[in-house]
Design a protein around this motif. Sequence first.
Motif, mmCIF file in Angstrom:
data_model
loop_
_atom_site.group_PDB
_atom_site.id
_atom_site.type_symbol
_atom_site.label_atom_id
_atom_site.label_comp_id
_atom_site.label_asym_id
_atom_site.label_seq_id
_atom_site.Cartn_x
_atom_site.Cartn_y
_atom_site.Cartn_z
ATOM 1 N N PRO A 1 0.735 -1.102 -0.212
ATOM 2 C CA PRO A 1 0.297 -0.496 0.501
ATOM 3 C C PRO A 1 0.593 1.678 -0.263
ATOM 4 O O PRO A 1 2.245 1.471 0.278
ATOM 5 C CB PRO A 1 -1.280 -0.263 1.345
ATOM 6 N N GLU B 1 1.377 3.002 2.520
ATOM 7 C CA GLU B 1 2.583 3.431 3.362
ATOM 8 C C GLU B 1 3.645 3.136 3.422
ATOM 9 O O GLU B 1 4.674 3.689 4.286
ATOM 10 C CB GLU B 1 1.375 3.203 4.368
ATOM 11 N N GLU B 2 3.437 1.778 2.322
ATOM 12 C CA GLU B 2 4.899 0.834 2.806
ATOM 13 C C GLU B 2 5.809 1.011 1.232
ATOM 14 O O GLU B 2 6.979 0.235 0.673
ATOM 15 C CB GLU B 2 4.308 -0.458 2.878
ATOM 16 N N GLU C 1 10.083 2.854 -1.032
ATOM 17 C CA GLU C 1 11.145 1.670 -1.611
ATOM 18 C C GLU C 1 11.380 1.648 -2.304
ATOM 19 O O GLU C 1 12.935 1.094 -2.990
ATOM 20 C CB GLU C 1 12.001 0.984 0.053
ATOM 21 N N ARG D 1 -8.629 8.318 2.245
ATOM 22 C CA ARG D 1 -7.721 7.596 1.658
ATOM 23 C C ARG D 1 -7.327 7.945 0.313
ATOM 24 O O ARG D 1 -6.237 7.959 -0.372
ATOM 25 C CB ARG D 1 -7.516 6.394 1.530
ATOM 26 N N ILE E 1 -3.636 7.451 -1.949
ATOM 27 C CA ILE E 1 -2.974 6.565 -3.644
ATOM 28 C C ILE E 1 -2.909 7.420 -4.358
ATOM 29 O O ILE E 1 -2.242 6.816 -4.812
ATOM 30 C CB ILE E 1 -4.685 5.687 -3.205
#
Lengths: 402, 273
Positions: free
Chosen positions: B132, B134-135, B138, B162, B166
């Motif tokens: 998602p 949030e992650e 990287e 949200r 997104i």
Amino acid sequence: MALNSYRTGPDEKGHFGNYGGRYVSETLMPLVMQVEQEFKAAMQDEKFLAELDELNRQYIGRPSPLYYAERLTEHLGGAKIYFKREELNHTGAHKINHAIGQVLLAKRMGKTRVIAETGAGQHGVATATVAARFGLKCTVFMGEVDIERQKPNVFRMKLLGAEVKPVTSGSATLKDAMNDALRDWVTNVHDTFYIIGTVAGPHPYPMMVRDFQSIIGRETKEQILAQEGRLPDSLVACIGGGSNALGLFHDFLDDPDVQMFAVEASGHGVDTDKNAASIAGGKPGVLHGNRTYLLQTEDGQIEEAHSISAGLDYPGIGPEHVWLHEAGRVNYVSATDDEAMEAFQLCCRTEGIIPALESSHGLAHIIRTAGDLPKDHICVLNLSGRGDKDIFTVAKELGQEI
Amino acid sequence: MSRLTPCLAALRAENHAAFVTFVTAGDPNHETSFEILMGLPGAGADIIELGMPFTDPSADGPAIDKAAQRAIKAGANMKKTLSMVTAFRAAGHETPIVLMGYFNPIYAYGIEKFCTDAATAGVDGLIVVDLPPEEDAELLEPANANNIDIVRLATPTSDDARLPAIVNGASGFVYYVAVAGVTGGKSASADDIGEAVNRIRKYTDLPVAVGFGIRTAEQAGAIAKHADAAVVGSAIVSLIENGIDADGTPKGDLVENVLNFTQTLANGVRSGR
């Protein structure tokens, strides 16, 4: 690295250092965030905490005794061994601690149905139990292979009114049961709460399950101070996902003189392809909502775990454990199937307690080490479950028919 | 810029929706899978999603789960998936390719190396379902640095709070997951989808593709009225499952059946508007 405290994690996004987090599909994201908010609110809510406390005492039977294992201590001839008797809890293991907490949360969130994954069936039974107690519908996902291995627990769940859904996807074991539970959850987000059975999964689960389980360590601390007038020198617990280990350890993490040993299941040995030791044999990866150590191939495919104890038979481990491992606060060691079998039998004969094969792994470490420790060394084992469920496996292993 | 943006812009200029197909790389084996891939542009696929097989595809239903297991059993891995894209480009195909899957195989490959190798192979976008917003930082940075779009997912549970997060950082297109569920499950009504697509468009100018639960040419056509692209996966993948023997050997007409069905779906999308 020395930290001021090992008890501050996770951060607000659920990370323990590089581990943990929330690796779930977008459909589930709002839901896991809602679970987190509700959990935090509940833990500040006197009424919720009072109900949890009441159930812990009257329904689960807490506090569980801290028992001096006198004959085992004599037999090993070294450290003084105590058992934290989680196997005396209602349903026979520590799993009920987090199941009761999560079902209260499900009820608070207005959910009418709970789901769970299970390997050995202990978490499934605990979930089916609390679902019955609160009148919620319950579906437990269990690998086809495990259903065959754990028939008594399957029947127990059915008696308790749960639906047991055989999982045929993937390799049809615990990790696949967790996949199917996630698939069900994503499909039924409106009315369903997922009761995860260990300190893994997307944030807040690793934190939430830990917080519900940490009652084990809080009681142990109070009891050992009352019985011995001091803290123990070492704590030992078996570890699959790591809920009973973290439950015992968490309250002691900032007591620098208390050593901790988490015992992974190394199956036929850590150097073989039949083990379940994620710390010893795994590497960092992402599965089931969190970043942690996983048994996996070079290509990032998840490998099947093996352990004689179905409850440790999982290719991952809770993210906080990985963090504690890398920080050097907890020692992660392992015990093989054979060592666990020996420990199982020794416990039966010296203490009159039939331990779960899971807990027998912790005991195996104590058997290996206690003799070399001084007699004033106090060691506490989390006897996390009772072994009645394992008698068929053990009989087979001993070549006996029952 | 990847091939996705010009492709979708060109279709939009012609007032067409894009037809997006999904197949799993290496299913049922490398050779057959490559044959299917090579045939998809000719069968009307405007964009191709190529699944990166993973042992534990927890957001997918039985059809795509089994496809992944078949592919892994037949020896699929990330290198072979990328080599398939390299060969597809070497044959002169310019159809955009989006790799779709889960984070762990990318993480195990090495994120930076994966992005470089994927770009070299000719990959245009990535959909990583368990990553998602949030992650995904990287992955987002090295992907974008290599001109690879990160396609984010929006779902029926993505509320107005949200959606901005997104679309912020997403590129190529936004993928609207039409039902709360796994792939190959229920279908949403065209009206609900239209409403959701409009809601997403309040927050972004990116094209919106719709997938999950689209199985027929009619359904694909109905989606094409509302969305910039319609995605079909499980229905195509199920044909592969039906096209192999008990021991996994592809039957003689498998590729033809898959491509014929793909053409039917493509016609459905084209006739949608």
